[in-house]
Design a protein around this motif. Structure first.
Motif, PDB file in Angstrom:
ATOM      1  N   TRP A 108      71.883  21.151 -66.815  1.00 25.39           N
ATOM      2  CA  TRP A 108      70.629  20.726 -66.200  1.00 25.39           C
ATOM      3  C   TRP A 108      70.539  19.208 -66.264  1.00 25.39           C
ATOM      4  O   TRP A 108      70.546  18.627 -67.352  1.00 25.39           O
ATOM      5  CB  TRP A 108      69.452  21.370 -66.932  1.00 25.39           C
ATOM      6  CG  TRP A 108      68.083  20.996 -66.416  1.00 25.39           C
ATOM      7  CD1 TRP A 108      67.771  20.356 -65.252  1.00 25.39           C
ATOM      8  CD2 TRP A 108      66.834  21.265 -67.064  1.00 25.39           C
ATOM      9  NE1 TRP A 108      66.420  20.198 -65.127  1.00 25.39           N
ATOM     10  CE2 TRP A 108      65.804  20.753 -66.215  1.00 25.39           C
ATOM     11  CE3 TRP A 108      66.474  21.885 -68.261  1.00 25.39           C
ATOM     12  CZ2 TRP A 108      64.457  20.827 -66.558  1.00 25.39           C
ATOM     13  CZ3 TRP A 108      65.125  21.975 -68.590  1.00 25.39           C
ATOM     14  CH2 TRP A 108      64.134  21.453 -67.740  1.00 25.39           C
ATOM     15  N   TYR A 137      72.302  22.259 -62.292  1.00 26.31           N
ATOM     16  CA  TYR A 137      70.943  22.258 -61.760  1.00 26.31           C
ATOM     17  C   TYR A 137      70.420  20.826 -61.822  1.00 26.31           C
ATOM     18  O   TYR A 137      70.316  20.244 -62.911  1.00 26.31           O
ATOM     19  CB  TYR A 137      70.039  23.179 -62.573  1.00 26.31           C
ATOM     20  CG  TYR A 137      70.482  24.615 -62.582  1.00 26.31           C
ATOM     21  CD1 TYR A 137      70.294  25.423 -61.460  1.00 26.31           C
ATOM     22  CD2 TYR A 137      71.095  25.169 -63.700  1.00 26.31           C
ATOM     23  CE1 TYR A 137      70.699  26.747 -61.458  1.00 26.31           C
ATOM     24  CE2 TYR A 137      71.501  26.495 -63.704  1.00 26.31           C
ATOM     25  CZ  TYR A 137      71.301  27.280 -62.593  1.00 26.31           C
ATOM     26  OH  TYR A 137      71.708  28.591 -62.586  1.00 26.31           O
ATOM     27  N   THR A 139      67.250  18.394 -60.930  1.00 26.76           N
ATOM     28  CA  THR A 139      65.828  18.482 -60.606  1.00 26.76           C
ATOM     29  C   THR A 139      65.160  17.117 -60.617  1.00 26.76           C
ATOM     30  O   THR A 139      65.559  16.209 -61.335  1.00 26.76           O
ATOM     31  CB  THR A 139      65.089  19.410 -61.601  1.00 26.76           C
ATOM     32  OG1 THR A 139      65.132  18.833 -62.925  1.00 26.76           O
ATOM     33  CG2 THR A 139      65.707  20.790 -61.627  1.00 26.76           C
ATOM     34  N   LEU A 146      65.599  13.986 -53.812  1.00 25.20           N
ATOM     35  CA  LEU A 146      66.409  15.204 -53.864  1.00 25.20           C
ATOM     36  C   LEU A 146      67.206  15.394 -52.578  1.00 25.20           C
ATOM     37  O   LEU A 146      68.369  15.806 -52.616  1.00 25.20           O
ATOM     38  CB  LEU A 146      65.510  16.413 -54.099  1.00 25.20           C
ATOM     39  CG  LEU A 146      64.953  16.583 -55.513  1.00 25.20           C
ATOM     40  CD1 LEU A 146      63.889  17.683 -55.528  1.00 25.20           C
ATOM     41  CD2 LEU A 146      66.066  16.911 -56.504  1.00 25.20           C
ATOM     42  N   SER A 150      71.248  15.576 -52.480  1.00 30.17           N
ATOM     43  CA  SER A 150      71.995  16.729 -51.979  1.00 30.17           C
ATOM     44  C   SER A 150      72.998  16.335 -50.895  1.00 30.17           C
ATOM     45  O   SER A 150      74.005  17.014 -50.695  1.00 30.17           O
ATOM     46  CB  SER A 150      71.027  17.787 -51.445  1.00 30.17           C
ATOM     47  OG  SER A 150      70.321  17.305 -50.316  1.00 30.17           O
ATOM     48  N   VAL A 197      72.869  22.665 -57.526  1.00 28.67           N
ATOM     49  CA  VAL A 197      71.633  23.225 -56.985  1.00 28.67           C
ATOM     50  C   VAL A 197      70.537  22.191 -57.202  1.00 28.67           C
ATOM     51  O   VAL A 197      70.231  21.837 -58.347  1.00 28.67           O
ATOM     52  CB  VAL A 197      71.249  24.546 -57.672  1.00 28.67           C
ATOM     53  CG1 VAL A 197      69.923  25.068 -57.113  1.00 28.67           C
ATOM     54  CG2 VAL A 197      72.348  25.588 -57.503  1.00 28.67           C
ATOM     55  N   SER A 199      66.602  20.993 -56.889  1.00 19.29           N
ATOM     56  CA  SER A 199      65.311  21.667 -56.827  1.00 19.29           C
ATOM     57  C   SER A 199      64.209  20.775 -57.375  1.00 19.29           C
ATOM     58  O   SER A 199      64.424  19.982 -58.291  1.00 19.29           O
ATOM     59  CB  SER A 199      65.363  22.967 -57.638  1.00 19.29           C
ATOM     60  OG  SER A 199      64.125  23.641 -57.597  1.00 19.29           O
ATOM     61  N   ASP A 200      63.009  20.947 -56.810  1.00 16.88           N
ATOM     62  CA  ASP A 200      61.821  20.271 -57.317  1.00 16.88           C
ATOM     63  C   ASP A 200      61.417  20.875 -58.659  1.00 16.88           C
ATOM     64  O   ASP A 200      61.334  22.090 -58.807  1.00 16.88           O
ATOM     65  CB  ASP A 200      60.682  20.434 -56.308  1.00 16.88           C
ATOM     66  CG  ASP A 200      59.396  19.797 -56.788  1.00 16.88           C
ATOM     67  OD1 ASP A 200      58.628  20.482 -57.487  1.00 16.88           O
ATOM     68  OD2 ASP A 200      59.166  18.626 -56.488  1.00 16.88           O
ATOM     69  N   HIS A 201      61.179  20.011 -59.644  1.00 19.74           N
ATOM     70  CA  HIS A 201      60.741  20.477 -60.961  1.00 19.74           C
ATOM     71  C   HIS A 201      60.048  19.324 -61.666  1.00 19.74           C
ATOM     72  O   HIS A 201      60.545  18.199 -61.697  1.00 19.74           O
ATOM     73  CB  HIS A 201      61.934  20.946 -61.799  1.00 19.74           C
ATOM     74  CG  HIS A 201      61.548  21.503 -63.137  1.00 19.74           C
ATOM     75  ND1 HIS A 201      61.328  20.695 -64.237  1.00 19.74           N
ATOM     76  CD2 HIS A 201      61.327  22.780 -63.551  1.00 19.74           C
ATOM     77  CE1 HIS A 201      60.996  21.457 -65.271  1.00 19.74           C
ATOM     78  NE2 HIS A 201      60.985  22.720 -64.883  1.00 19.74           N
ATOM     79  N   ASP A 206      55.873  22.165 -65.074  1.00 18.74           N
ATOM     80  CA  ASP A 206      56.692  23.356 -64.828  1.00 18.74           C
ATOM     81  C   ASP A 206      57.325  23.905 -66.099  1.00 18.74           C
ATOM     82  O   ASP A 206      57.325  23.252 -67.148  1.00 18.74           O
ATOM     83  CB  ASP A 206      57.771  23.046 -63.781  1.00 18.74           C
ATOM     84  CG  ASP A 206      57.175  22.808 -62.405  1.00 18.74           C
ATOM     85  OD1 ASP A 206      56.106  23.372 -62.122  1.00 18.74           O
ATOM     86  OD2 ASP A 206      57.766  22.039 -61.627  1.00 18.74           O
TER      87      ASP A 206
END
Length: 279
Positions: A108, A137, A139, A146, A150, A197, A199-201, A206
């Motif tokens: 992460w 991951y 985030t 993001l 990507s 991957v 992702s918004d976090h 969260d």
């Protein structure tokens, strides 16, 4: 208006603006370090040609595009590939040998910005023969960052510094093995991106989304007040498997955190820690 009264008014305006952002867009900056937040908001005032934070608040509430632009000021988007090469050398020499023992790896990268650290880790893992069994991951709370991450595209002018850092990290390959250059840009190979991957976090609001073997969150906690630092570190502790690893920035530490007892030093000079096994 006397200086003290003006300062008090600014504090009220700043609090109201941050509360408005939270209530309208669900982005929580309420526990970010106030001095840093003040500097960023002053820059945003100039960018959006507002005289006061109250004017900026009005635009943020009624113009979603203004808020999207504000995120570039409220989140830090400054990084390099293999930034602080000694950190990556420590991962290479003292962490990856332990990760070799797992059949499947999950990593992460929290606060990944525009992806420089994500691609650095992917290259590191490829060099160690681990990428094929790894999911990374990545985030962040900034959707635009993001999207850029990507894509894996960077200006070619940045590549010499990237390559120098890569070599200093103890690289066994050339960074040019992992990208294609054209039209003043470089794009990193799909074989790296296939293991990522994005992702918004939000570390402020969260929850944990997966068990991981390594968390790398560098130069993010320094922008948080103590309570939010503790919350983020609690998420990392919860996400990490037993004996998992945590990497922080060079100016960050677990020492005074409420989570300190859950970790032990792994590479102290590079702020790499290891989660203790349950007794």
């Amino acid at each position: 208006m006397p200086h003290r009264e003006r300062s008090k008014t600014l504090d009220i305006e700043q609090r109201l603006l941050i509360d408005a952002i939270y209530l309208r867009y669900h982005y929580d900056f309420r526990s970010y370090a106030q001095a840093s937040l003040c500097r960023r908001l002053n820059a945003a005032l100039a960018r959006f040609q507002c005289k006061t934070l109250s004017q900026l608040q009005d635009r943020v509430l009624h113009e979603p595009d203004v808020f999207a632009g504000m995120l570039d000021y409220l989140t830090v988007q400054v990084s390099d590939m293999f930034r602080d090469p000694d950190y990556f050398r420590a991962l290479r020499e003292q962490v990856l040998p332990h990760l070799h023992t797992y059949p499947l790896l999950k990593i992460w990268v929290a606060g990944c910005s525009t992806g420089e650290e994500v691609y650095s880790l992917a290259v590191l893992l490829q060099e160690a023969g681990l990428l094929e069994r790894t999911f990374i991951y990545a985030t962040d709370i900034n959707a635009k960052a993001l999207q850029a991450a990507s894509a894996g595209v960077f200006d070619v002018e940045r590549v010499p510094a990237f390559s120098q850092n890569h070599a200093a990290s103890g690289a066994v390959t050339s960074l040019s093995d992992y990208y294609t250059a054209a039209y003043g840009r470089v794009v990193f190979h799909k074989s790296l991106r296939d293991h990522m991957v994005f992702s918004d976090h939000s570390l402020a609001t969260d929850s944990v989304f997966s068990e991981v073997h390594l968390v790398s969150c560098r130069n993010v906690l320094i922008y948080f007040e103590r309570a939010l630092q503790d919350r983020a570190l609690g998420l990392f502790r919860e996400a990490l498997c037993q004996r998992g690893f945590l990497g922080l920035g060079s100016k960050e530490s677990l020492r005074f955190s409420t989570q300190a007892d859950a970790f032990e030093d792994c590479v102290p000079l590079q702020c790499i820690y290891r989660k203790k096994a349950l007794a």
